[in-house]
Design a protein around this motif. Structure first.
Motif, PDB file in Angstrom:
ATOM      1  N   TRP A  24      -8.694   2.336 -17.079  1.00 47.50           N
ATOM      2  CA  TRP A  24      -8.619   1.650 -18.322  1.00 47.50           C
ATOM      3  C   TRP A  24      -7.524   2.428 -19.148  1.00 47.50           C
ATOM      4  CZ3 TRP A  24      -8.908   2.492 -23.621  1.00 47.50           C
ATOM      5  CH2 TRP A  24      -9.108   1.325 -24.318  1.00 47.50           C
ATOM      6  N   LEU A  25      -7.827   3.769 -19.286  1.00 43.58           N
ATOM      7  CA  LEU A  25      -7.304   4.924 -20.174  1.00 43.58           C
ATOM      8  C   LEU A  25      -5.874   4.985 -19.698  1.00 43.58           C
ATOM      9  CD1 LEU A  25      -9.959   7.326 -20.768  1.00 43.58           C
ATOM     10  CD2 LEU A  25      -9.110   6.073 -22.596  1.00 43.58           C
ATOM     11  N   THR A  26      -5.670   5.075 -18.468  1.00 49.49           N
ATOM     12  CA  THR A  26      -4.307   5.250 -17.680  1.00 49.49           C
ATOM     13  C   THR A  26      -3.614   4.093 -17.949  1.00 49.49           C
ATOM     14  OG1 THR A  26      -4.982   6.831 -16.147  1.00 49.49           O
ATOM     15  CG2 THR A  26      -3.022   5.782 -15.947  1.00 49.49           C
ATOM     16  N   THR A  27      -4.131   2.924 -18.003  1.00 46.75           N
ATOM     17  CA  THR A  27      -3.193   1.523 -17.973  1.00 46.75           C
ATOM     18  C   THR A  27      -2.818   1.484 -19.433  1.00 46.75           C
ATOM     19  OG1 THR A  27      -4.306   0.782 -16.156  1.00 46.75           O
ATOM     20  CG2 THR A  27      -3.442  -0.885 -17.708  1.00 46.75           C
ATOM     21  N   THR A  28      -3.738   1.679 -20.493  1.00 45.58           N
ATOM     22  CA  THR A  28      -3.506   1.639 -21.753  1.00 45.58           C
ATOM     23  C   THR A  28      -2.460   2.539 -22.284  1.00 45.58           C
ATOM     24  OG1 THR A  28      -5.738   0.922 -22.100  1.00 45.58           O
ATOM     25  CG2 THR A  28      -4.691   1.647 -23.935  1.00 45.58           C
ATOM     26  N   ALA A  29      -2.495   3.776 -21.912  1.00 49.08           N
ATOM     27  CA  ALA A  29      -1.290   4.676 -21.934  1.00 49.08           C
ATOM     28  C   ALA A  29      -0.172   4.365 -21.464  1.00 49.08           C
ATOM     29  CB  ALA A  29      -2.023   6.177 -21.598  1.00 49.08           C
ATOM     30  N   THR A  30       0.044   3.943 -20.515  1.00 45.45           N
ATOM     31  CA  THR A  30       1.321   3.431 -19.881  1.00 45.45           C
ATOM     32  C   THR A  30       1.745   2.184 -20.753  1.00 45.45           C
ATOM     33  OG1 THR A  30       0.333   3.683 -17.639  1.00 45.45           O
ATOM     34  CG2 THR A  30       2.412   2.266 -17.771  1.00 45.45           C
ATOM     35  N   ARG A  31       0.948   1.288 -21.248  1.00 47.16           N
ATOM     36  CA  ARG A  31       1.231   0.203 -22.080  1.00 47.16           C
ATOM     37  C   ARG A  31       1.906   0.706 -23.307  1.00 47.16           C
ATOM     38  NH1 ARG A  31      -3.679  -3.824 -20.661  1.00 47.16           N
ATOM     39  NH2 ARG A  31      -2.868  -4.605 -18.749  1.00 47.16           N
ATOM     40  N   LYS A  32       1.232   1.600 -23.902  1.00 42.20           N
ATOM     41  CA  LYS A  32       1.669   2.562 -25.218  1.00 42.20           C
ATOM     42  C   LYS A  32       2.874   3.102 -25.029  1.00 42.20           C
ATOM     43  CE  LYS A  32      -2.453   1.742 -27.480  1.00 42.20           C
ATOM     44  NZ  LYS A  32      -2.492   1.166 -28.836  1.00 42.20           N
ATOM     45  N   ALA A  33       3.235   3.824 -23.884  1.00 42.61           N
ATOM     46  CA  ALA A  33       4.529   4.391 -23.667  1.00 42.61           C
ATOM     47  C   ALA A  33       5.730   3.567 -23.736  1.00 42.61           C
ATOM     48  CB  ALA A  33       4.386   5.334 -22.452  1.00 42.61           C
ATOM     49  N   ILE A  34       5.282   2.278 -22.883  1.00 42.22           N
ATOM     50  CA  ILE A  34       6.431   1.522 -22.624  1.00 42.22           C
ATOM     51  C   ILE A  34       6.819   0.632 -24.146  1.00 42.22           C
ATOM     52  CG2 ILE A  34       7.023  -0.997 -21.656  1.00 42.22           C
ATOM     53  CD1 ILE A  34       5.244  -0.360 -19.383  1.00 42.22           C
ATOM     54  N   ASP A  35       5.701   0.246 -24.698  1.00 39.54           N
ATOM     55  CA  ASP A  35       6.092  -0.159 -26.038  1.00 39.54           C
ATOM     56  C   ASP A  35       6.736   0.619 -27.034  1.00 39.54           C
ATOM     57  OD1 ASP A  35       4.509  -2.257 -25.280  1.00 39.54           O
ATOM     58  OD2 ASP A  35       2.751  -1.860 -26.462  1.00 39.54           O
ATOM     59  N   ARG A  36       6.554   2.068 -27.135  1.00 40.38           N
ATOM     60  CA  ARG A  36       7.259   3.061 -27.743  1.00 40.38           C
ATOM     61  C   ARG A  36       8.486   3.059 -27.380  1.00 40.38           C
ATOM     62  NH1 ARG A  36       6.103   9.395 -28.934  1.00 40.38           N
ATOM     63  NH2 ARG A  36       8.362   9.752 -30.050  1.00 40.38           N
ATOM     64  N   ILE A  37       8.900   3.162 -26.112  1.00 37.62           N
ATOM     65  CA  ILE A  37      10.225   3.138 -25.662  1.00 37.62           C
ATOM     66  C   ILE A  37      10.977   1.920 -26.021  1.00 37.62           C
ATOM     67  CG2 ILE A  37      11.697   3.199 -23.780  1.00 37.62           C
ATOM     68  CD1 ILE A  37       9.632   4.906 -22.143  1.00 37.62           C
ATOM     69  N   ARG A  38      10.339   0.610 -25.853  1.00 36.49           N
ATOM     70  CA  ARG A  38      10.786  -0.418 -26.201  1.00 36.49           C
ATOM     71  C   ARG A  38      11.249  -0.539 -27.871  1.00 36.49           C
ATOM     72  NH1 ARG A  38       7.563  -4.527 -22.186  1.00 36.49           N
ATOM     73  NH2 ARG A  38       8.741  -4.132 -20.615  1.00 36.49           N
ATOM     74  N   ARG A  39      10.446   0.034 -28.602  1.00 40.17           N
ATOM     75  CA  ARG A  39      10.547  -0.239 -30.024  1.00 40.17           C
ATOM     76  C   ARG A  39      11.635   0.789 -30.583  1.00 40.17           C
ATOM     77  NH1 ARG A  39       5.114   0.647 -30.451  1.00 40.17           N
ATOM     78  NH2 ARG A  39       5.306   2.555 -30.987  1.00 40.17           N
ATOM     79  N   GLU A  40      11.811   2.388 -29.993  1.00 39.90           N
ATOM     80  CA  GLU A  40      12.612   3.167 -30.564  1.00 39.90           C
ATOM     81  C   GLU A  40      13.679   3.516 -29.743  1.00 39.90           C
ATOM     82  OE1 GLU A  40      10.023   6.716 -30.505  1.00 39.90           O
ATOM     83  OE2 GLU A  40       8.578   5.864 -31.831  1.00 39.90           O
TER      84      GLU A  40
END
Length: 411
Positions: free
Chosen positions: A60-76
């Motif tokens: 759960w933590l690895t999947t959530t961290a992956t999504r957070k990373a993707i969201d940040r890259i797409r935002r920034e």
């Protein structure tokens, strides 16, 4: 609630390294990886008390961290290459080869201990990313200010990014060039476990000492001819053997000369002694011992004595004299002074210790050692002041209790 906290703590210890390393490989950015992992754990703290601990907390933590990373890259970022790298999360192509090391955590530690970085820098960075230690704990291990350590780690990340140092799993041929950094990481993790420096932690963290020993055993299997690997394993085993007698029932640190030696783990001592004898035989054949091998030999002398009075202090001092030539650090000099006190008296030892004042002014053990020597010389007022300073600097509750008792026993 306590079950939730325990689950989060356990998942952090086991999954932080894996999540950070996986995200770093995919996105090529340590900062994004660490921040995404931190956000995932923050989300767990928020959601798990209400929703319950998921069946697979680490996943759960690895999947959530992956999504957070993707969201940040797409935002920034508007850079197409980052967008493409983000899509690699869903790449069904062949996975990266695992290299010579089967264990996930050990593989990641070897990966992070890249020889392009200075030894202390790679050790500090790896402790932060994979060792489970906080910046304050790492700073105390290196005897530097927290801010300075934070800057050192930040500079290491910047160098990795600027120099395009590849985050590549090492092959068998890479291991000898990286093993010194890996051993330094594991020794510092072990030390933090054996006497934790954080004020809010247990005095002895068996999870850290056990993990450091486990990983060192794995390195021993990978590099059976490396004397320093064997030396570090022996050193850890001989120190860990004393853990059952390390803290009293009322939570006070028990000094070596006051410990119940009957409580020591005889199996660990026997294994440690076998490794030390093996390295002594190698030294007799011309293989010069390194730092960890000499430290292991010193601990073998201590664990061979039935009580403090039986300790062969002449041998201990001779080993420290040899160690000082390899590692002329102020901490080694401080430990050597303790042996000098047993042979030549506290006055001679105090003169040695006082010469270390500038280098070890912020180190609690320096002031504790000085306090004990002053006490033995009958200088109670100065001893009390030194104990006060040691208590002020000590972060461990068991050690603080011990130092307080010793101070209060002064007349």
């Amino acid at each position: 609630m306590s079950d939730v906290r325990e689950a989060i703590s356990r998942a952090h210890h086991e999954e932080w390294a894996r999540a950070v390393a996986a995200l770093t490989r995919r996105f090529g950015d340590l900062d994004i990886a660490e921040e995404a992992a931190a956000e995932a754990f923050a989300t767990a703290v928020e959601r798990w008390p209400a929703d319950g601990v998921p069946p697979n907390p680490g996943g759960w933590l690895t999947t959530t961290a992956t999504r957070k990373a993707i969201d940040r890259i797409r935002r920034e970022s508007r850079r197409n290459d980052k967008q493409k790298e983000a899509q690699m999360v869903y790449d069904d192509g062949p996975s990266e080869p695992l290299g010579a090391i089967d264990d996930d955590r050990l593989r990641l530690i070897f990966t992070c201990c890249h020889p392009a970085l200075a030894l202390q820098t790679r050790v500090a960075l790896t402790l932060r990313m994979l060792g489970g230690l906080t910046v304050p704990e790492i700073a105390r291990a290196f005897l530097v200010a927290e801010r300075a350590m934070e800057q050192r780690i930040t500079r290491a990340k910047a160098k990795i990014k600027a120099a395009r140092i590849p985050y590549r799993i090492p092959s068998a041929d890479d291991l000898p060039a990286r093993v010194s950094g890996v051993l330094a990481v594991l020794f510092l993790v072990f030390n933090e476990g054996y006497l934790a420096t954080g004020p809010g932690t247990d005095p002895v963290r068996h999870d850290l000492t056990a993990e450091a020993i486990r990983l060192t055993r794995l390195i021993r299997a990978l590099l059976p001819q490396d004397g320093e690997v064997a030396g570090l394993l022996a050193l850890m085993l001989l120190i860990e053997a004393r853990r059952p007698a390390r803290v009293s029932a009322d939570g006070e640190l028990v000094n070596l000369n006051e410990q119940d030696r009957g409580a020591w783990d005889t199996e660990l001592i026997a294994e440690g002694h076998r490794l030390v004898r093996e390295r002594l035989a190698a030294a007799a054949a011309g293989a010069a011992p390194g730092r960890y091998q000499i430290l292991a030999a010193i601990n073998a002398v201590h664990t061979s004595a039935r009580d403090m009075r039986d300790t062969d202090w002449s041998q201990v001092l001779a080993l420290y004299d040899r160690l000082v030539r390899l590692d002329p650090s102020p901490i080694i000099a401080l430990n050597r002074a303790i042996a000098v006190a047993e042979l030549d008296g506290p006055e001679v030892a105090l003169a040695i210790v006082d010469r270390l004042a500038e280098a070890l002014a912020g180190y609690h053990a320096y002031h504790a050692t000085r306090a004990d020597l002053l006490r033995r010389l009958g200088q109670s007022q100065q001893s009390r002041a030194a104990y006060d300073r040691a208590i002020e600097l000590a972060g461990n509750t068991a050690e603080t209790a011990y130092l307080t008792r010793r101070r209060d026993q002064l007349r």
